[in-house]
Structure formats: C-alpha cells, structure tokens
Design an enzyme around this catalytic site. Structure first.
Site, mmCIF file in Angstrom:
data_model
loop_
_atom_site.group_PDB
_atom_site.id
_atom_site.type_symbol
_atom_site.label_atom_id
_atom_site.label_comp_id
_atom_site.label_asym_id
_atom_site.label_seq_id
_atom_site.Cartn_x
_atom_site.Cartn_y
_atom_site.Cartn_z
ATOM 1 N N CYS A 106 42.985 43.307 30.431
ATOM 2 C CA CYS A 106 42.462 43.164 29.058
ATOM 3 C C CYS A 106 42.833 44.352 28.169
ATOM 4 O O CYS A 106 43.675 44.235 27.281
ATOM 5 C CB CYS A 106 40.935 42.997 29.076
ATOM 6 S SG CYS A 106 40.355 41.532 29.955
ATOM 7 N N ARG A 107 42.182 45.497 28.378
ATOM 8 C CA ARG A 107 42.324 46.613 27.426
ATOM 9 C C ARG A 107 43.673 47.309 27.513
ATOM 10 O O ARG A 107 44.337 47.522 26.495
ATOM 11 C CB ARG A 107 41.188 47.625 27.630
ATOM 12 C CG ARG A 107 39.832 47.083 27.235
ATOM 13 C CD ARG A 107 38.713 47.948 27.771
ATOM 14 N NE ARG A 107 38.654 47.894 29.233
ATOM 15 C CZ ARG A 107 37.853 48.623 29.986
ATOM 16 N NH1 ARG A 107 37.049 49.501 29.407
ATOM 17 N NH2 ARG A 107 37.840 48.489 31.301
ATOM 18 N N SER A 108 44.086 47.717 28.726
ATOM 19 C CA SER A 108 45.337 48.501 28.790
ATOM 20 C C SER A 108 46.589 47.661 28.487
ATOM 21 O O SER A 108 47.518 48.193 27.864
ATOM 22 C CB SER A 108 45.464 49.277 30.114
ATOM 23 O OG SER A 108 45.480 48.425 31.230
ATOM 24 N N CYS B 248 43.107 51.024 32.281
ATOM 25 C CA CYS B 248 41.725 50.523 32.254
ATOM 26 C C CYS B 248 41.347 50.150 33.684
ATOM 27 O O CYS B 248 41.980 50.620 34.636
ATOM 28 C CB CYS B 248 41.573 49.350 31.284
ATOM 29 S SG CYS B 248 42.583 47.905 31.694
ATOM 30 N N ASN C 190 43.493 46.195 34.331
ATOM 31 C CA ASN C 190 44.845 46.046 33.765
ATOM 32 C C ASN C 190 45.162 44.593 33.381
ATOM 33 O O ASN C 190 46.282 44.129 33.533
ATOM 34 C CB ASN C 190 45.915 46.606 34.728
ATOM 35 C CG ASN C 190 47.316 46.732 34.126
ATOM 36 O OD1 ASN C 190 48.310 46.563 34.826
ATOM 37 N ND2 ASN C 190 47.420 47.009 32.853
ATOM 38 N N ASP D 272 34.609 47.253 27.590
ATOM 39 C CA ASP D 272 35.225 46.221 28.424
ATOM 40 C C ASP D 272 34.864 44.839 27.869
ATOM 41 O O ASP D 272 33.691 44.484 27.803
ATOM 42 C CB ASP D 272 34.670 46.390 29.851
ATOM 43 C CG ASP D 272 35.345 45.472 30.825
ATOM 44 O OD1 ASP D 272 36.052 44.542 30.384
ATOM 45 O OD2 ASP D 272 35.167 45.683 32.029
HETATM 46 P P1 4NP Z 1 40.093 45.511 31.782
HETATM 47 O O1 4NP Z 1 38.930 44.412 31.922
HETATM 48 O O2 4NP Z 1 39.656 46.703 32.611
HETATM 49 O O3 4NP Z 1 40.092 45.809 30.326
HETATM 50 O O4 4NP Z 1 41.354 44.856 32.275
HETATM 51 C C1 4NP Z 1 38.445 43.948 33.153
HETATM 52 C C2 4NP Z 1 39.073 42.924 33.791
HETATM 53 C C3 4NP Z 1 38.586 42.435 34.989
HETATM 54 C C4 4NP Z 1 37.450 42.986 35.527
HETATM 55 C C5 4NP Z 1 36.811 44.023 34.901
HETATM 56 C C6 4NP Z 1 37.312 44.509 33.701
HETATM 57 N N1 4NP Z 1 36.914 42.463 36.734
HETATM 58 O O5 4NP Z 1 35.848 42.920 37.149
HETATM 59 O O6 4NP Z 1 37.533 41.578 37.346
#
Ligand code: 4NP
Length: 151
Positions: free
Chosen positions: A13-15, A8, A11, A123
C-alpha cells in the site's frame, strides 16, 4: 546516481505508492534516480500492490507497473542512499535490522514534508477508500520536500 528506498510493513500500500509518486516527481524535476520500495514483513512477497492503492494512484496519473512486493534485505542497506520509513514502527524495525554504521541513511519519510504536521503515513490497509487518498496527499507533500532538500 542517488538512490531511494521507500519502506512500509507489507510493501503493497504505502511504499509502492511512495515509489510511484516519487519517481513521477523526480522525473518532472529532471532527476534520474534509482527508486524502489520494500516491506519490513514478507507476508505479501511476490504480490502486486493493493488494487485500492493502484486505483487511487492511477486517478492521479501515477504508474505502478512492474511493482512486486518484497521484504527488505541486508543488501538494501548498502545499496540505497536514502531509506525512508512510512511510520515509526517501520523506522524502529529498520533500525534493528540495519548495521549501525548505515543507520544515518534511515529517516521517517514525513520529516521531509513541506505541508503535513503528521510524522507518520497511516496504514490504510484495514480502512476505507478515503485512507488511500489521504496516503497520496501525505506522500505527495513529503516527496516535494525530499526533492527540495536535495538542492
Ligand atoms: P502497507 O499496508 O504496509 O502500507 O503495505 C499493509 C498491508 C498489509 C498488511 C498490513 C499493512 N497486512 O497485515 O497484511
């Protein structure tokens, strides 16, 4: 041993959730796979998964222990058989980074889903806590489909 890398943006939340869910389901199905996750960005490098992801996932019995955020590297494209992007933006970023001959390893994760008509895992980072349960639902269905596709 087959290997799977979930990707994602951050790294956190989703992945990491996909890593935990897929590990659990693969083990239940009797497989011993190498499973990991990474981000296309490095903003959260060295951090554990988001505590909202951990809390929602642990309620369903998933284990996030030992997970630390990292950015995808060139070596990953060689090392993993399946590279699974959470959304189209991650997919496009991966295509840009990946040597052309390895591009067939990259898929949108939800293309394997048995249930969802969505093709992206949204997200959840800036949303409410329902977002984390929605992410889990989507990831559980796609993990089932991915495991079924291996038979
Ligand atoms: P992820 O979520 O891609 O599912 O880990 C996010 C975590 C942090 C951010 C964006 C998406 N950020 O902008 O910090």
């Amino acid at each position: 041993m087959k290997s799977f890398l979930f990707v994602c943006l951050g790294n956190i939340c989703r992945s990491p959730t996909a890593e935990a869910v897929f590990k659990f389901q693969a083990k239940q199905a009797g497989y011993d796979f190498k499973v990991s996750s990474a981000g296309t960005g490095a903003w959260h490098e060295g951090e554990p998964p988001d505590e909202r992801s951990i809390k929602a996932g642990m309620k369903r019995g998933y284990d996030f222990q030992g997970q630390i955020s990292r950015k995808i590297s060139q070596k990953d494209f060689l090392e993993y058989d399946y590279i699974l992007a959470m959304d189209k933006s991650n997919y496009q970023d991966l295509i840009m980074m990946c040597p052309e001959y390895l591009v067939p390893k990259i898929s949108l994760f939800l293309n394997f889903s048995t249930g969802s008509r969505l093709d992206e895992v949204p997200d959840p980072y800036y949303g409410g806590k329902d977002g984390f349960n929605d992410v889990l639902d989507l990831i559980e269905q796609a993990s089932e489909g991915l495991i079924l596709s291996l038979n």
